[in-house]
Design a protein around this motif. Structure first.
Motif, short mmCIF file in Angstrom:
data_model
loop_
_atom_site.label_atom_id
_atom_site.label_comp_id
_atom_site.label_asym_id
_atom_site.label_seq_id
_atom_site.Cartn_x
_atom_site.Cartn_y
_atom_site.Cartn_z
N GLY A 139 7.08 -6.71 7.80
CA GLY A 139 5.85 -7.30 8.32
C GLY A 139 6.14 -8.71 8.80
O GLY A 139 6.77 -9.49 8.09
N ILE A 192 3.39 -1.81 4.95
CA ILE A 192 4.79 -2.23 4.93
C ILE A 192 5.45 -1.79 3.62
O ILE A 192 6.52 -1.17 3.63
CB ILE A 192 4.93 -3.75 5.14
CG1 ILE A 192 4.42 -4.16 6.52
CG2 ILE A 192 6.37 -4.21 4.93
CD1 ILE A 192 5.15 -3.50 7.68
N SER A 234 11.21 -2.70 2.04
CA SER A 234 10.17 -3.43 2.75
C SER A 234 10.38 -4.92 2.54
O SER A 234 10.96 -5.33 1.53
CB SER A 234 8.78 -3.00 2.27
OG SER A 234 8.64 -3.27 0.89
#
Length: 130
Positions: free
Chosen positions: A97, A107, A118
């Motif tokens: 993100g 995410i 992530s």
């Protein structure tokens, strides 16, 4: 393959998958730095589906990793996450993100469902280290 998603359309900047190495990372970062789009939403489902269904990967011996970068809220997140989960045996998803307006749940979950990872990148200067 370098793929950028702009509104309902997406653009393949390269038609062939690339080896994960510093030269290709640098090339991708240069492309990302030039992006500036606000076309009414973030649509990730169709481009991901295209990658999952593309037969070009059948004969390529490279690892199958998708680096998903988004700075916005994704349209149809549940459908997108289900697609990632259903294809995690063939592709790993590494979700990032960017900025402050992305969907943190998407995410985190994309990285988990995609058997990758992530991360959040609040400052574009940190993207290379992430």
């Amino acid at each position: 393959m370098i793929l950028f998603i702009l509104s309902l359309k997406y653009v393949k900047y390269d038609e062939t998958p690339k080896e994960y190495n510093q030269e290709n990372i640098n090339q991708s970062l240069k492309c990302i730095e030039k992006l500036d789009a606000d076309l009414g939403g973030t649509h990730i489902y169709n481009p991901l589906k295209n990658i999952y269904e593309d037969k070009i990967y059948d004969d390529i011996k490279l690892s199958r990793k998708i680096f998903l970068l988004t700075d916005g809220k994704v349209e149809n997140p549940d459908k997108t996450l289900e697609l990632i989960k259903n294809n995690n045996s063939t592709f790993n998803v590494f979700a990032i993100g960017i900025g402050n307006s992305f969907d943190e749940y998407l995410i985190r979950t994309a990285g988990c469902y995609g058997k990758g990872s992530s991360n959040f990148c609040r400052d574009m200067n940190e993207l290379n280290s992430i």
